[in-house]
Every structure is written in structure tokens, then in C-alpha cells.
Design an enzyme around this catalytic site. Sequence first.
Site: not given
Length: 269
Positions: A123, A143
Site C-alpha cells: 500500500e 488483507e
Amino acid sequence: MEERGGTEHLTVRREGATLVLTLNRPAAKNALSLPMLVGLHDGWIEADEDDSVRSVVLTGAGGAFCAGMDLKALAGRGMDGEQYRDRMKADPDLHWKAMLRHYRPRKPVIAAVEGACVAGGTEILQGTDIRVAGRSATFGLFEVKRGLFPIGGSTVRLQRQIPRTHALEMLLTGRPYSAEEAQGIGLIGHVVPDGTALDKALAVAEQINACGPLAVEAVKASVYETAEMTETEGLAAELKRGWPVFDSEDAKEGARAFAEKRDPVYRRA
């Protein structure tokens, strides 16, 4: 390199006109902690406020880039991070700025990746401008495998940086990607021998540093500013960014240096 401070989990060094930020928690594969996030935030601000800095390189210590969130450390439990709680309370957005979700440095940011660059690491990567990786580096957004949401910006940014089919596969499978595969889908630009990503990133930074800083910063700003505009809107916005650069003393110096067959001396004027 010249040491510039930082925190216990984020070192800051100068190499010429490049500010090098190093995620420095190798025992945890540089998983995010409060000291790391505060150090990153302050590093981005330092780079933007210091006109002698022309570029930034972000890397990790100990053969890893970043393994993502460390929930215990981010909660400030134990010794790691206690003293930084006040910073987080004063600016509840600090962690998003640190991860380049809510902050875009005006200086070019080059990622030098070795080893794991997963979850929160991938990210943060999406907030950088140019990306170099060692051959054994791994990427991925894990995730969903943990029942979590990649809330660092990936559901928005990734599809704008790589083809949507690849973005969705990365987001929905939670599987790891090799450096070669990440390069193939356009997530990174260079794959280099292991242990040389920082050297390559610094070499790219040197090429940027040799260019006119007003031009470099205006070009970066224009690319991001016009990304979601129509072509007509973008071209109009580009002129607003570009003409002041043409009118600068640096532009005149660039032309003189070319004519005189010498290196230009830019003064941000």
C-alpha cells in the site's frame, strides 16, 4: 551518507541531494509501528520543506521493505511507541500521511525494495513514484485472507496504476507476487540483482537531481493533477503548470548551459 535523525524505527540520511528514508525494524521485517509512522511523516515534511532536497528514496533495512501492520505496535503497547501517542492524538491523520495515503510529497519518491513488500508495504508502495526491486522481492495485498480490508488506498489506487484485471486478482486472492510478475503487470519498473535495489534507486535519483527542480516538481504535480481530467481539461491544466517553468531563470540557465556545453547550475528561481 550524512545522518539526519529520524526515530528508533526510521532512519533519515542524506546522500547528496537525495533524502534516504529507511524503515528500520528488521527483526519484524519492518512491520509498521508508531515510531516508524511518525518518522515517515516527518521525513516527507522535511523533504518538502528543504529546497536542497531534490528527491527521496524509501527503502527498508535488513533485507526487507515492509511486512505491513503490526497491530500491537500500532496500538502503542509496551515500550515501542508509547512516547508517540501524543503525536497521533494531535494529528489523527498522521498515519495516513506517513503511508502516503493522504499526503503526496512534491519531490519525486523512489522505492528501493528488497524482500517482503506486502500488505501495508504494497500500500505504501502505491504512493511512490518510481519503483525498483531486488529479484527475490515479494509483493501482495494479503488483507482478504485475514478477513481484513486494504484500507490504505489499494482499492482506489491499484486499478489506476495497473490493469483492473490484475488489480482485482491481487486484491481478491491475497496471494504473493514475485518481482518479475509485479514488473510484468506494471506495479514496479525495475528488477535488479538482490542487494542492489538501493544502488539502482540512488542512481535514478541522481539523474533526477541533475534536472531543473522547478521543472521536476511541476511535471510530477501535472501528472497527478491531470490523471482524472478529460484530455481537454488536462491540457489546459498542463499549460498553467508549464508556462511558469518556461519563464523561470532556471529555464534560461538550462538553455545557456546547453549552448556552453556545461552542466547547468539551477537555483530554483
